[in-house]
Design a protein around this motif. Structure first.
Motif, short mmCIF file in Angstrom:
data_model
loop_
_atom_site.label_atom_id
_atom_site.label_comp_id
_atom_site.label_asym_id
_atom_site.label_seq_id
_atom_site.Cartn_x
_atom_site.Cartn_y
_atom_site.Cartn_z
N GLY A 297 0.81 -1.21 0.00
CA GLY A 297 0.00 0.00 0.00
C GLY A 297 0.84 1.26 0.00
N SER A 298 1.87 1.29 0.83
CA SER A 298 2.74 2.47 0.86
C SER A 298 3.51 2.61 -0.45
CB SER A 298 3.70 2.39 2.05
OG SER A 298 4.52 1.24 1.97
N GLY A 299 3.92 1.48 -1.03
CA GLY A 299 4.66 1.53 -2.29
C GLY A 299 3.80 2.04 -3.44
N GLU A 300 2.53 1.65 -3.46
CA GLU A 300 1.63 2.07 -4.53
C GLU A 300 1.35 3.58 -4.49
OE1 GLU A 300 0.20 0.71 -7.09
OE2 GLU A 300 0.86 -1.36 -6.86
N ALA A 301 1.56 4.20 -3.34
CA ALA A 301 1.23 5.62 -3.20
C ALA A 301 2.46 6.52 -3.15
CB ALA A 301 0.40 5.83 -1.93
N THR A 302 3.59 6.03 -3.65
CA THR A 302 4.79 6.87 -3.69
C THR A 302 4.99 7.44 -5.10
OG1 THR A 302 6.10 4.83 -3.99
CG2 THR A 302 5.93 5.72 -1.76
N TYR A 303 5.72 6.73 -5.93
CA TYR A 303 6.01 7.23 -7.27
C TYR A 303 4.76 7.30 -8.15
CZ TYR A 303 10.99 7.11 -6.34
OH TYR A 303 12.24 7.36 -5.80
N ASN A 304 3.75 6.48 -7.86
CA ASN A 304 2.50 6.56 -8.61
C ASN A 304 1.74 7.84 -8.32
OD1 ASN A 304 2.89 4.17 -9.93
ND2 ASN A 304 1.58 2.96 -8.57
N VAL A 305 2.12 8.56 -7.27
CA VAL A 305 1.54 9.87 -6.98
C VAL A 305 2.47 10.98 -7.45
CG1 VAL A 305 0.80 11.43 -5.13
CG2 VAL A 305 0.19 8.99 -5.04
N LEU A 306 3.75 10.83 -7.18
CA LEU A 306 4.69 11.89 -7.56
C LEU A 306 4.85 12.00 -9.07
CD1 LEU A 306 6.70 14.03 -6.63
CD2 LEU A 306 8.45 12.24 -6.53
N ALA A 307 4.91 10.88 -9.77
CA ALA A 307 5.14 10.91 -11.22
C ALA A 307 4.06 11.69 -11.97
CB ALA A 307 5.27 9.50 -11.76
N PRO A 308 2.76 11.49 -11.70
CA PRO A 308 1.75 12.26 -12.42
C PRO A 308 1.81 13.77 -12.14
CG PRO A 308 0.77 10.31 -11.43
CD PRO A 308 2.15 10.44 -10.86
N ILE A 309 2.46 14.15 -11.04
CA ILE A 309 2.61 15.57 -10.72
C ILE A 309 3.86 16.14 -11.37
CG2 ILE A 309 2.96 17.26 -8.87
CD1 ILE A 309 1.52 15.33 -6.98
N LYS A 310 4.97 15.41 -11.27
CA LYS A 310 6.28 15.99 -11.57
C LYS A 310 6.83 15.62 -12.94
CE LYS A 310 10.74 16.65 -9.21
NZ LYS A 310 10.56 18.09 -9.03
N TRP A 311 6.49 14.42 -13.44
CA TRP A 311 7.15 13.95 -14.66
C TRP A 311 6.18 13.68 -15.80
CZ3 TRP A 311 9.10 10.82 -10.24
CH2 TRP A 311 10.23 11.39 -9.67
N THR A 312 5.11 12.92 -15.58
CA THR A 312 4.21 12.57 -16.68
C THR A 312 3.06 13.56 -16.85
OG1 THR A 312 2.79 11.17 -15.29
CG2 THR A 312 4.73 10.13 -16.30
N TYR A 313 2.77 14.34 -15.82
CA TYR A 313 1.73 15.37 -15.84
C TYR A 313 0.33 14.80 -16.07
CZ TYR A 313 6.03 17.99 -16.67
OH TYR A 313 7.29 18.48 -16.59
N ASN A 314 0.12 13.53 -15.73
CA ASN A 314 -1.20 12.93 -15.92
C ASN A 314 -2.27 13.62 -15.10
OD1 ASN A 314 0.33 11.18 -17.39
ND2 ASN A 314 -0.44 9.31 -16.45
N TYR A 315 -1.91 14.03 -13.88
CA TYR A 315 -2.89 14.71 -13.05
C TYR A 315 -3.36 16.01 -13.70
CZ TYR A 315 -2.03 11.71 -8.93
OH TYR A 315 -1.94 10.66 -8.05
N TYR A 316 -2.42 16.74 -14.30
CA TYR A 316 -2.78 17.99 -14.95
C TYR A 316 -3.72 17.74 -16.12
CZ TYR A 316 0.88 20.23 -12.20
OH TYR A 316 1.63 20.71 -11.16
N ALA A 317 -3.47 16.69 -16.87
CA ALA A 317 -4.36 16.36 -17.99
C ALA A 317 -5.75 15.99 -17.48
CB ALA A 317 -3.76 15.20 -18.79
N MET A 318 -5.81 15.24 -16.40
CA MET A 318 -7.11 14.85 -15.85
C MET A 318 -7.88 16.06 -15.33
SD MET A 318 -6.13 11.35 -13.81
CE MET A 318 -5.44 9.92 -14.65
#
Length: 288
Positions: A101-122
């Protein structure tokens, strides 16, 4: 909200406001986010087999049966009258969901903010910040159910768990994973570096809890002061529950009713606080 530097459309405002009234379409927002994560998992699931399923089973085999043959004496067990493999299995199921659970909420949260920008697209769609958090946590809930269900089924087949209360082990393990996932989500939403904060989280929070929350040995083996520290760990409460349910009412590790209530309250509070903080910190990060 503005796009991050270097993202498509940097400097342009995205039409989203997490505080706007909820419309009928908003109820489908988190489901759209969930669909995204499920489609993504369909492509990457082979890479999760080792960490989610094989690794805990190897722990169970190596420690439960290997070390257990040394811990369990010729006349019985040295662990409160419980076979060591059962002692480890009923604690490891909670520890594994904490790790996953902790692992799923680390880079899978940071990456859409900092690198892939998926959150911004959503967020350029009617999806709100709260939908991002809900959808991703529901996806993690599904992952936790898979991990806890498989581990419990294997442990039961091997005789390490038994009784009518075994299904409750899965429920508690899932609550454990969700509590750590929600709190880690809130932590990850505020990370501004390239993930060095995750090393700190793993080394000084997750790993000490994994080792010193009663997973591999009774807390009574620790000095009195360290026992008090261990009970601060949410994993200690989770392990107490999974061990009681996995071994059943006839076990010496069964709990009084009020203890069940206290342990469950800790896990539920962890989920509630973590979720609220996750929404708040992600909103602060994504919306200006």
């Amino acid at each position: 909200m503005t796009s991050p530097e270097g993202a498509p459309g940097a400097g342009a405002s995205l039409p989203t406001d997490p505080r706007r009234p909820v419309s009928s379409s908003s109820f489908s927002g988190w489901r759209a986010v969930l669909t995204y994560w499920l489609m993504r998992y369909r492509r990457i699931w082979p890479s999760t087999v080792v960490s989610s399923f094989l690794a805990p089973l190897l722990y169970l085999a190596g420690l439960g049966y290997g070390l257990g043959s040394l811990v369990d004496g010729p006349g019985g067990s040295a662990i409160n009258g419980v076979a060591y493999v059962a002692f480890v299995a009923t604690g490891l199921v909670a520890a594994q969901t904490m790790m996953t659970g902790s692992g799923e909420a680390t880079y899978n949260v940071l990456a859409p903010i900092k690198w892939t920008y998926n959150y911004y697209a959503m967020l350029a769609t009617p999806i709100r910040v709260v939908d991002l958090v809900r959808g991703q946590l529901v996806y993690i809930l599904i992952r936790m159910t898979m991990v806890a269900g498989v581990f419990t089924a294997v442990a039961t087949a091997l005789g390490a768990m038994s009784g009518a209360w075994v299904p409750a082990v899965v429920v508690v393990a899932v609550l454990t994973g969700m509590g750590f996932a929600a709190c880690t989500f809130a932590y990850s939403a505020g990370i501004t570096d390239s993930g060095q904060g995750f090393n700190i989280l793993q080394r000084f929070v997750i790993m000490p809890m994994f080792l010193f929350s009663g997973t591999f040995f009774p807390l009574e083996q620790l000095p009195t002061g360290l026992q008090a520290v261990a009970w601060v760990s949410p994993l200690t409460h989770a392990v107490a529950l999974t061990r009681a349910f996995g071994l059943g009412p006839d076990s010496p590790l069964w709990l009084e009713p009020w203890r069940f209530g206290v342990h469950l309250a800790v896990l539920v509070a962890m989920i509630a606080v973590g979720y609220a903080l996750a929404v708040r910190r992600l909103t602060k990060r994504m919306v200006v």
